[in-house]
Structure formats: C-alpha cells, structure tokens
Scaffold this active site. Structure first.
Site, PDB file in Angstrom:
ATOM      1  N   ALA A 157      26.340   7.433   4.740  1.00  0.00           N
ATOM      2  CA  ALA A 157      27.437   6.716   4.074  1.00  0.00           C
ATOM      3  C   ALA A 157      27.148   6.414   2.611  1.00  0.00           C
ATOM      4  CB  ALA A 157      27.691   5.394   4.795  1.00  0.00           C
TER       5      ALA A 157
ATOM      6  N   ARG B 150      34.138  -3.014  -8.878  1.00  0.00           N
ATOM      7  CA  ARG B 150      32.706  -3.297  -8.725  1.00  0.00           C
ATOM      8  C   ARG B 150      32.360  -4.497  -9.599  1.00  0.00           C
ATOM      9  NH1 ARG B 150      28.614   1.565  -7.922  1.00  0.00           N
ATOM     10  NH2 ARG B 150      29.923   1.620  -6.080  1.00  0.00           N
TER      11      ARG B 150
ATOM     12  N   ASP C  19      34.867  -3.536  -3.584  1.00  0.00           N
ATOM     13  CA  ASP C  19      33.760  -2.602  -3.796  1.00  0.00           C
ATOM     14  C   ASP C  19      32.487  -3.445  -3.845  1.00  0.00           C
ATOM     15  OD1 ASP C  19      33.486   0.416  -4.499  1.00  0.00           O
ATOM     16  OD2 ASP C  19      32.097  -0.555  -5.851  1.00  0.00           O
TER      17      ASP C  19
ATOM     18  N   LYS D 206      38.858   3.506 -10.983  1.00  0.00           N
ATOM     19  CA  LYS D 206      37.843   2.517 -10.603  1.00  0.00           C
ATOM     20  C   LYS D 206      37.811   1.419 -11.657  1.00  0.00           C
ATOM     21  CE  LYS D 206      34.463   2.180  -7.442  1.00  0.00           C
ATOM     22  NZ  LYS D 206      34.489   2.606  -6.056  1.00  0.00           N
TER      23      LYS D 206
HETATM   24  P1  NAD Z   1      25.192  -3.190   3.386  1.00  0.00           P
HETATM   25  O1  NAD Z   1      24.631  -3.870   2.194  1.00  0.00           O
HETATM   26  O2  NAD Z   1      25.977  -3.988   4.371  1.00  0.00           O
HETATM   27  O3  NAD Z   1      24.015  -2.434   4.197  1.00  0.00           O
HETATM   28  C1  NAD Z   1      22.963  -1.803   3.585  1.00  0.00           C
HETATM   29  C2  NAD Z   1      21.744  -2.076   4.447  1.00  0.00           C
HETATM   30  O4  NAD Z   1      20.660  -1.297   3.941  1.00  0.00           O
HETATM   31  C3  NAD Z   1      21.301  -3.532   4.418  1.00  0.00           C
HETATM   32  O5  NAD Z   1      21.155  -4.012   5.739  1.00  0.00           O
HETATM   33  C4  NAD Z   1      19.958  -3.489   3.677  1.00  0.00           C
HETATM   34  O6  NAD Z   1      19.049  -4.471   4.140  1.00  0.00           O
HETATM   35  C5  NAD Z   1      19.490  -2.082   4.011  1.00  0.00           C
HETATM   36  N1  NAD Z   1      18.502  -1.535   3.089  1.00  0.00           N
HETATM   37  C6  NAD Z   1      18.371  -1.700   1.762  1.00  0.00           C
HETATM   38  N2  NAD Z   1      17.319  -1.022   1.286  1.00  0.00           N
HETATM   39  C7  NAD Z   1      16.773  -0.386   2.347  1.00  0.00           C
HETATM   40  C8  NAD Z   1      15.665   0.475   2.506  1.00  0.00           C
HETATM   41  N3  NAD Z   1      14.876   0.825   1.484  1.00  0.00           N
HETATM   42  N4  NAD Z   1      15.379   0.942   3.748  1.00  0.00           N
HETATM   43  C9  NAD Z   1      16.130   0.596   4.811  1.00  0.00           C
HETATM   44  N5  NAD Z   1      17.188  -0.247   4.723  1.00  0.00           N
HETATM   45  C10 NAD Z   1      17.505  -0.717   3.500  1.00  0.00           C
HETATM   46  O7  NAD Z   1      26.081  -1.974   2.811  1.00  0.00           O
HETATM   47  P2  NAD Z   1      27.193  -1.156   3.598  1.00  0.00           P
HETATM   48  O8  NAD Z   1      28.527  -1.733   3.322  1.00  0.00           O
HETATM   49  O9  NAD Z   1      26.742  -0.948   4.995  1.00  0.00           O
HETATM   50  O10 NAD Z   1      27.140   0.236   2.806  1.00  0.00           O
HETATM   51  C11 NAD Z   1      26.012   1.092   2.960  1.00  0.00           C
HETATM   52  C12 NAD Z   1      26.103   2.207   1.920  1.00  0.00           C
HETATM   53  O11 NAD Z   1      27.306   2.957   2.120  1.00  0.00           O
HETATM   54  C13 NAD Z   1      26.153   1.703   0.481  1.00  0.00           C
HETATM   55  O12 NAD Z   1      25.462   2.626  -0.329  1.00  0.00           O
HETATM   56  C14 NAD Z   1      27.638   1.738   0.146  1.00  0.00           C
HETATM   57  O13 NAD Z   1      27.875   1.925  -1.239  1.00  0.00           O
HETATM   58  C15 NAD Z   1      28.092   2.948   0.930  1.00  0.00           C
HETATM   59  N6  NAD Z   1      29.495   2.917   1.318  1.00  0.00           N
HETATM   60  C16 NAD Z   1      29.965   1.863   2.016  1.00  0.00           C
HETATM   61  C17 NAD Z   1      31.298   1.833   2.404  1.00  0.00           C
HETATM   62  C18 NAD Z   1      31.838   0.687   3.202  1.00  0.00           C
HETATM   63  O14 NAD Z   1      32.934   0.815   3.750  1.00  0.00           O
HETATM   64  N7  NAD Z   1      31.103  -0.420   3.315  1.00  0.00           N
HETATM   65  C19 NAD Z   1      32.161   2.901   2.083  1.00  0.00           C
HETATM   66  C20 NAD Z   1      31.632   4.002   1.370  1.00  0.00           C
HETATM   67  C21 NAD Z   1      30.301   3.989   0.991  1.00  0.00           C
END
Ligand code: NAD
Length: 337
Positions: free
Chosen positions: A250, A39, A110, A75
């Site tokens: 997620a 991270r 991350d 991590k």
């Molecule tokens: P991302 O940043 O691509 O997408 C997050 C989306 O949420 C963005 O489009 C953002 O504009 C939107 N957002 C932010 N605040 C908001 C709100 N108040 N209301 C509505 N929408 C809002 O992130 P991601 O990679 O899609 O991951 C999403 C979540 O899942 C994160 O918390 C991440 O830690 C978790 N996660 C992701 C992965 C992965 O493979 N990318 C794996 C495990 C966990």
C-alpha cells in the site's frame, strides 16, 4: 531526485491570521475535477511544499485515471506552522481558499489530516470529502482493493489462489491490519512486522499471523511482500536480500528510484505498481463525495483486481515493466477522453 512536473494550475494560499501556508497543484482536468487529499506536515521551505504538491498531483492524475473514476489529478500540501496555531481556524481558512477554485479541485484526507480537519474545511467549501458522518477513513477500502490486487497478482504469477500463499506485511497500521484480516480469511500464511511491537502482536493474535522483527520482514522468504509502512523502502541496498516472488504493497512510492523496477524484474520479482493497487481509498472518497451508495462504491473498489490483471497481462505480452505499462495505460485513457 526526479524533475518536478509542471502542473496545469498552481495556487499558493497564505493567510497570516491563521498561519495557513498551502499550495494546491491541479495537474490534469481531462477526466473531471481534480481530486486528491491535503497533506499537512512540516516542510523546510516553500519550494519543498511546491515540489511535493506538483509530484503528488501528477501521481493522482495517473491513479485516478487507472481507478476509472471521473476525476482529474490534484493535491494540496499545507505547511504545518512551527509555532502554536488554531487548527480548526487554519483548515477553515484553507476551505475558503479551496472554494475560490470553483470546484476544479476537491480535497480530502491525506497524511497528517483527520475527519475534524475536513469538517473545518467544509465550513468554507463544499468541495471536500471525508467529513463526519461520511465514513471518512479510507483505509478499509484501500485494504479491500489491495486484497483484490494481490489475488490477481498471485493468480497471474503463481497460477493459484491465496490458500497457503506466504505473505509478509511490513507495517500493520490502518491499511496493513485490515489487509491482514482479509488475506487470513483467504487462507494465506501471514508474517507481520511493525515497529510498534504491541500492534504487530495484536494483529498476529487477531489473524493467526506470525509476528517477526521489523528488521527481518523485507528479507524474509515469502511469495508476496506487502510494504504497508512508508515510501522509498525498495532501494539499492535492500535489493540483493529480497526473497519474494511478488511485491504488492500500500505504501506510496515504494521504489526509491525508477531503476529499482528494472532491477527487480532482472531478479524475477514482479512489482505491482503502488498507485494501481492502493487506489481503493481514493475511489471510495471520490465516489462518496459524488453521492454514490456504499454497494456501488465497493463494486468499483473490487475492480482493482481486474485492473491489476489487465496491466500484468499487457506487461507480459509486451515484455515491459508493469510500472511502465500502468503509466502508458493511464496516459492512453487520458488521450482517449
Ligand atoms: P499507518 O500510519 O496507520 O500505518 C503504518 C504502520 O507502519 C504503523 O503501524 C507504523 O508503526 C508502521 N511502521 C513504520 N515504520 C515501520 C518499519 N520500519 N517497519 C515496520 N513497520 C513500520 O498508515 P496507513 O494508513 O496504514 O498507510 C500505510 C501506507 O500506505 C502509507 O505509506 C500510506 O501513505 C499508504 N497509503 C495509505 C492509504 C490509506 O487509505 N490509509 C491509501 C493509499 C496509500
């Protein structure tokens, strides 16, 4: 604030020349080398970096054990320097430090890191996943596992398939957008919201979803609520307004505090533990690093549905929370290893 767990190993790496200030926490090595992303973000002080690394590493132990991959939990947390810095030099220095751990920790992408950072790390160590040419973005795999997990939860709780099931997705970024496509293909009725209105509209247009205001998504009536934006979203304030049967998203650490899981159960809402359902990304990153082929990795991601079904079945049979049941199952796998 929950207590900071004590990891098996805690390493602090500082490098004045590049501005690197990193902590690697290795929580558990029972099932194999510790696997967990690095991270990269600003932190107020070193104690905050350390606390975050320790908590996240413990979470990776549980996530990896339930994901059925031969890896322990670890991590890395890198403090983003407040002043200007050479990004590739900083990550290359981090790679050299990771190498000194001799393979007990394998790093990956991350929050705040990208493929180019993994490439820079790889100049100093082979214990890194997600470099260029390795299909580094974990999001499609996370979404694939999520879709399986949601199908399993809907089957267990509502005794039906996804056709016509109303699913509200908060945040349609990398994971949420890919998830929307998979759920739409199953015939789900989708509601999506994002603070980026254009992104929400684009996903709605691509999937047939209805885009709604981000301020309304959590309280909208639906069968499944999928928080896919950020953690801590399920807190005491939002609890009374929830109108869903299942929460399966997620975002990491959706529960603002452990008491929320009990409160959700009291309201008859099933909470599917985030660290179970969102493990597709780490399964892909870890097994790709081990050299497994794409089809074998995909079949391992698809097993997330079975794991969700098993946890929900055990939780129901013992009148326990799915969250507690998942932690107990992970601990029992570690104890049996
Ligand atoms: P991302 O940043 O691509 O997408 C997050 C989306 O949420 C963005 O489009 C953002 O504009 C939107 N957002 C932010 N605040 C908001 C709100 N108040 N209301 C509505 N929408 C809002 O992130 P991601 O990679 O899609 O991951 C999403 C979540 O899942 C994160 O918390 C991440 O830690 C978790 N996660 C992701 C992965 C992965 O493979 N990318 C794996 C495990 C966990």
């Amino acid at each position: 604030m929950t207590a900071v767990p004590t990891p098996l190993e805690l390493h602090r790496f500082k490098d004045a020349a590049t501005g690197l200030d990193a902590v690697v926490a290795i929580d558990d090595l029972t099932l194999g080398p510790a696997f967990g992303g690095c991270r990269f973000r600003p932190y107020p002080d070193g104690a905050a970096v350390e606390a975050d690394a320790c908590r996240l590493a413990e979470g990776m132990t549980l996530k990896n054990a339930l994901a059925g991959i031969p890896f322990g939990g670890g991590k890395a947390v890198l403090r983003r320097p407040p002043e200007a810095f050479d990004r590739s030099a900083l990550f290359a220095a981090f790679g050299r430090h990771v190498d000194t751990l001799g393979g007990r920790y394998v790093t990956a992408m991350d929050a705040g890191t990208q493929t180019e950072d993994m490439d820079a790390i790889a100049t100093g160590t082979r214990f890194v996943s997600g470099c260029s040419g390795q299909e580094g973005d974990p999001s499609p795999h996370t979404a694939r596992g999520m879709a399986h997990g949601i199908r399993a939860a809907v089957h267990a709780e509502l005794a039906r398939g996804l056709d016509g099931v109303r699913i509200a997705i908060q945040g349609v970024g990398h994971v949420g957008a890919a998830l929307a496509e998979l759920l739409a293909a199953d015939g789900a009725e989708l509601l999506v919201a994002d603070v980026d209105a254009r992104q929400a509209q684009a996903v709605a247009a691509a999937t047939g979803a209805r885009a709604i205001h981000p301020g309304e998504i959590l309280a909208t009536p639906c069968d499944v609520l999928a928080p896919c934006a950020f953690g801590g979203v399920l807190d005491d304030a939002i609890l009374p307004s929830l109108q869903c049967r299942i929460i399966a998203g997620a975002a990491n650490n959706q529960l603002a505090h452990p008491g929320v899981a009990t409160a959700l159960a009291a309201r008859g809402i099933l909470y599917v533990p985030d660290f179970v359902i969102n493990s597709g990304g780490v399964i892909h990153a870890a097994l790709a690093w081990k050299g497994l082929d794409a089809a074998s990795i995909a079949s391992r991601v698809d097993r997330i549905g079975d794991t969700v079904a098993e946890i929900l079945h055990r939780a129901k049979a013992t009148n326990a929370l799915a969250e507690d049941t998942a932690v107990a199952l992970a601990r029992s796998r570690l104890a049996a290893a």
